[in-house]
Design a protein around this motif. Structure first.
Motif, PDB file in Angstrom:
ATOM      1  N   GLY A   2      43.109  45.414  32.639  1.00  0.00           N
ATOM      2  CA  GLY A   2      42.902  46.806  33.011  1.00  0.00           C
ATOM      3  C   GLY A   2      41.610  47.005  33.790  1.00  0.00           C
ATOM      4  N   ARG A   3      41.478  48.198  34.345  1.00  0.00           N
ATOM      5  CA  ARG A   3      40.300  48.505  35.173  1.00  0.00           C
ATOM      6  C   ARG A   3      39.013  48.455  34.350  1.00  0.00           C
ATOM      7  NH1 ARG A   3      36.926  47.943  38.800  1.00  0.00           N
ATOM      8  NH2 ARG A   3      35.809  49.729  39.536  1.00  0.00           N
ATOM      9  N   GLY A   4      39.039  48.903  33.117  1.00  0.00           N
ATOM     10  CA  GLY A   4      37.848  48.890  32.260  1.00  0.00           C
ATOM     11  C   GLY A   4      37.361  47.479  31.985  1.00  0.00           C
ATOM     12  N   ARG A   5      38.282  46.620  31.673  1.00  0.00           N
ATOM     13  CA  ARG A   5      37.924  45.229  31.398  1.00  0.00           C
ATOM     14  C   ARG A   5      37.444  44.523  32.669  1.00  0.00           C
ATOM     15  NH1 ARG A   5      42.265  41.678  28.226  1.00  0.00           N
ATOM     16  NH2 ARG A   5      42.784  43.721  27.425  1.00  0.00           N
ATOM     17  N   GLN A   6      38.080  44.842  33.777  1.00  0.00           N
ATOM     18  CA  GLN A   6      37.707  44.252  35.057  1.00  0.00           C
ATOM     19  C   GLN A   6      36.292  44.701  35.458  1.00  0.00           C
ATOM     20  OE1 GLN A   6      40.361  45.378  38.191  1.00  0.00           O
ATOM     21  NE2 GLN A   6      39.547  43.883  39.639  1.00  0.00           N
ATOM     22  N   LYS A   7      35.996  45.991  35.261  1.00  0.00           N
ATOM     23  CA  LYS A   7      34.680  46.512  35.598  1.00  0.00           C
ATOM     24  C   LYS A   7      33.614  45.903  34.694  1.00  0.00           C
ATOM     25  CE  LYS A   7      32.057  50.713  36.276  1.00  0.00           C
ATOM     26  NZ  LYS A   7      32.025  52.158  36.179  1.00  0.00           N
ATOM     27  N   LYS A   9      33.681  42.982  33.289  1.00  0.00           N
ATOM     28  CA  LYS A   9      33.490  41.591  33.705  1.00  0.00           C
ATOM     29  C   LYS A   9      32.630  41.525  34.964  1.00  0.00           C
ATOM     30  CE  LYS A   9      36.019  37.393  34.829  1.00  0.00           C
ATOM     31  NZ  LYS A   9      37.320  36.781  35.043  1.00  0.00           N
ATOM     32  N   THR A  11      30.434  43.733  35.938  1.00  0.00           N
ATOM     33  CA  THR A  11      29.076  44.122  35.557  1.00  0.00           C
ATOM     34  C   THR A  11      28.352  42.964  34.890  1.00  0.00           C
ATOM     35  OG1 THR A  11      29.823  46.392  35.260  1.00  0.00           O
ATOM     36  CG2 THR A  11      27.731  45.791  34.251  1.00  0.00           C
TER      37      THR A  11
END
Length: 72
Positions: A2-7, A9, A11
């Protein structure tokens, strides 16, 4: 992913890169900058080939006289 996990990572990777400080071998850096390794700055100039043979070979094709450049 998902976008949250991707962001998160991205960061984490950015933070790792920002605060990364590799160990520096200051003795090797000093040797390289002082030139004590035996290589001189003029060493690269010796690698250029000698073109003097070609200068004589093609000298007669290109006259430097002003008369030959004059347009008729």
């Amino acid at each position: 992913m998902g976008r949250g996990r991707q962001k998160a990572k991205a960061t984490k990777q950015a933070r790792d890169i920002k605060y990364y400080s590799p160990s520096t071998d200051y003795a090797a850096l000093e040797r390289e900058l002082s030139g004590s390794s035996g290589h001189s700055a003029h060493h690269d100039a010796d690698l250029e080939p000698d073109y003097s043979d070609y200068e004589d070979k093609y000298a007669d094709q290109f006259d430097d006289d002003e008369d030959s450049r004059r347009i008729g």
